[in-house]
Structure formats: structure tokens, C-alpha cells
Write an enzyme that holds these catalytic residues in place. Sequence first.
Site, PDB file in Angstrom:
ATOM      1  N   GLU A 197       0.879  -1.171   0.000  1.00 22.50           N
ATOM      2  CA  GLU A 197       0.000   0.000   0.000  1.00 22.50           C
ATOM      3  C   GLU A 197       0.916   1.220   0.000  1.00 22.50           C
ATOM      4  O   GLU A 197       1.466   1.602   1.033  1.00 22.50           O
ATOM      5  CB  GLU A 197      -0.901  -0.033   1.230  1.00 22.50           C
ATOM      6  CG  GLU A 197      -2.076   0.912   1.165  1.00 22.50           C
ATOM      7  CD  GLU A 197      -3.028   0.698   2.324  1.00 22.50           C
ATOM      8  OE1 GLU A 197      -3.904  -0.188   2.216  1.00 22.50           O
ATOM      9  OE2 GLU A 197      -2.886   1.381   3.353  1.00 22.50           O
ATOM     10  N   ASP A 232      -3.419   9.743  10.769  1.00 19.18           N
ATOM     11  CA  ASP A 232      -2.161   9.041  11.008  1.00 19.18           C
ATOM     12  C   ASP A 232      -1.498   9.501  12.296  1.00 19.18           C
ATOM     13  O   ASP A 232      -1.616  10.662  12.693  1.00 19.18           O
ATOM     14  CB  ASP A 232      -1.188   9.261   9.835  1.00 19.18           C
ATOM     15  CG  ASP A 232      -1.577   8.466   8.612  1.00 19.18           C
ATOM     16  OD1 ASP A 232      -1.907   7.277   8.777  1.00 19.18           O
ATOM     17  OD2 ASP A 232      -1.577   9.025   7.505  1.00 19.18           O
TER      18      ASP A 232
END
Length: 269
Positions: free
Chosen positions: A45, A56
Amino acid sequence: MGEFFSCGPGGGPGLAVFLNAGDPPLDVLADLVAMLDESGVDCLELAVPFPGSVTDGPVVRRSADRALARGVGLNETLKFVAAVRPGLARLRIALLVDWSHSLARRPLPSVVTDIAGSGVDGLLVHALPPRLRAGYYDVTAEAGLPIVTTCYHGVSAPAVMAEAAAHASAYLYLVAHYGRSGTAPAAGYGGLARTVARLRKDTVSPIAVGFGVRTRADVAAIHACGADAAIVGSAGVARIERALGEDRDVVVEFRDFIRSVQPSHNAVT
């Protein structure tokens, strides 16, 4: 289910790895990608780096900042994929692109054509505005580009989960819990079994689970809940950050990390 992950619930768990394009630098990343392919990893990914991601944790945000400082954006990432993809025997590449940072100022049909032309095997668009989803589904289908859809265990509404399941054509990314990358669900991954079973009724695409995956035991627990694959992100990115900081061989360090989390059936020696 065979395109992205070699094994489903009847065999062993598949393995996907998240990395930012440009961290490590692209020349080193090319060697690392070849190692992943040789090591039996199913999917990379690969994110086009973007700043200030609210989904994140600090490890992935620092990685994105390093990649951006090296001048890596969408065009550089697509050139990189076009260079490395023809040499891969097993590894698939799913491109992760942030809508606002990389796509919003370009006509969607044009940029999707460019992305498909690079040779990526799938596309995941981060923070795509809901009003644009129908057009996005149409454009990617016309381009023959499989897409990764996402939903959150315990948070996404039934309609959101049904839409994600219906439109996943590469794989469906089930986020293990609502929060920032690098954090695992407090109760472990066993509680995802009912969610996976519910999604399974509405999709023929693989279901991959991510967030907080750090060990081989985590990968096994995800497989035990019925998912096809586990996605390893922050733990691997942290290993790269440490190797860069200590001036160690990034490819060797990351290979050792992969071996520590990889299901034994996937390992290639």
C-alpha cells in the site's frame, strides 16, 4: 480473491505493507520493493506523501514529511511505480492518494487515467468528499482500475459499510478501530469477527484489516476473525525511520521486520 492476497480464510492470512513513496528515498525503495516481492508479501500500500494527516499517528506523519522534503509527489510516485511494477512476480501495488493534496486540482478522469497507466493494481483515495463518490466509482470503472474502499469497525454506519462492500473491487480495508494509525484496538482483534462476517455477505473482494498490527500474533488474530489479510503500517515505518537514523541498511532491516510478522506459509527463504 486471488489477485491481491494469495490466501483467504481457508488457507493462511495475506499480508499488506504500508509505506510512503520517498521514505526511504526512491532508489532505496526500489530495492525494498523487490525484496518484498521476493519475500512473498502480497501487497504494498504505497502512499503519495501528504502533510498533516489527521488519521495518522506521528510515525507515519514524520515519514510523509521526510518524503515531501525529498520532493516526492504524485508524478514522481507514478514514475516510480511504472519503473518497478513490470519486474514484480507476486507483489501488488495499491496506491493511496489524498484527495485535497494530490487530486483536487486536476480533472478526475485525466488523473485516474494517469494512475491506471502507471501500472498500479488498485487505488485508495483518502478523504474523498462524499458528493464525489458516485463519479469516482464511474471513472475508475471506466478506466478498469480496481479500487480499495474503507470503513471503520464499530463506527461506520450500516449504509457506509454496505457502500464500501458493494464498491470494493481491489479489496476492502476494514480499519480496526477509530483513531490514528499505529494504535490497536484495546480489546484486541477478536471483536472484529461479526463485522467481517457482515461485510462478507455484501462483497466478493478480499477484506484486509489494519491499524496497530505489529506482530505475527496480530496477523494470526486478524486471520482468526475471518479476514483475508492484515495491513502492517506504523510498525514497519518506524523500523525504516530507525534504520535511516542509525545509518543502517534499510532493506536488510525491513526484511528482518517482515520476517518477524510474516505468516510462516508466506515466507520465502
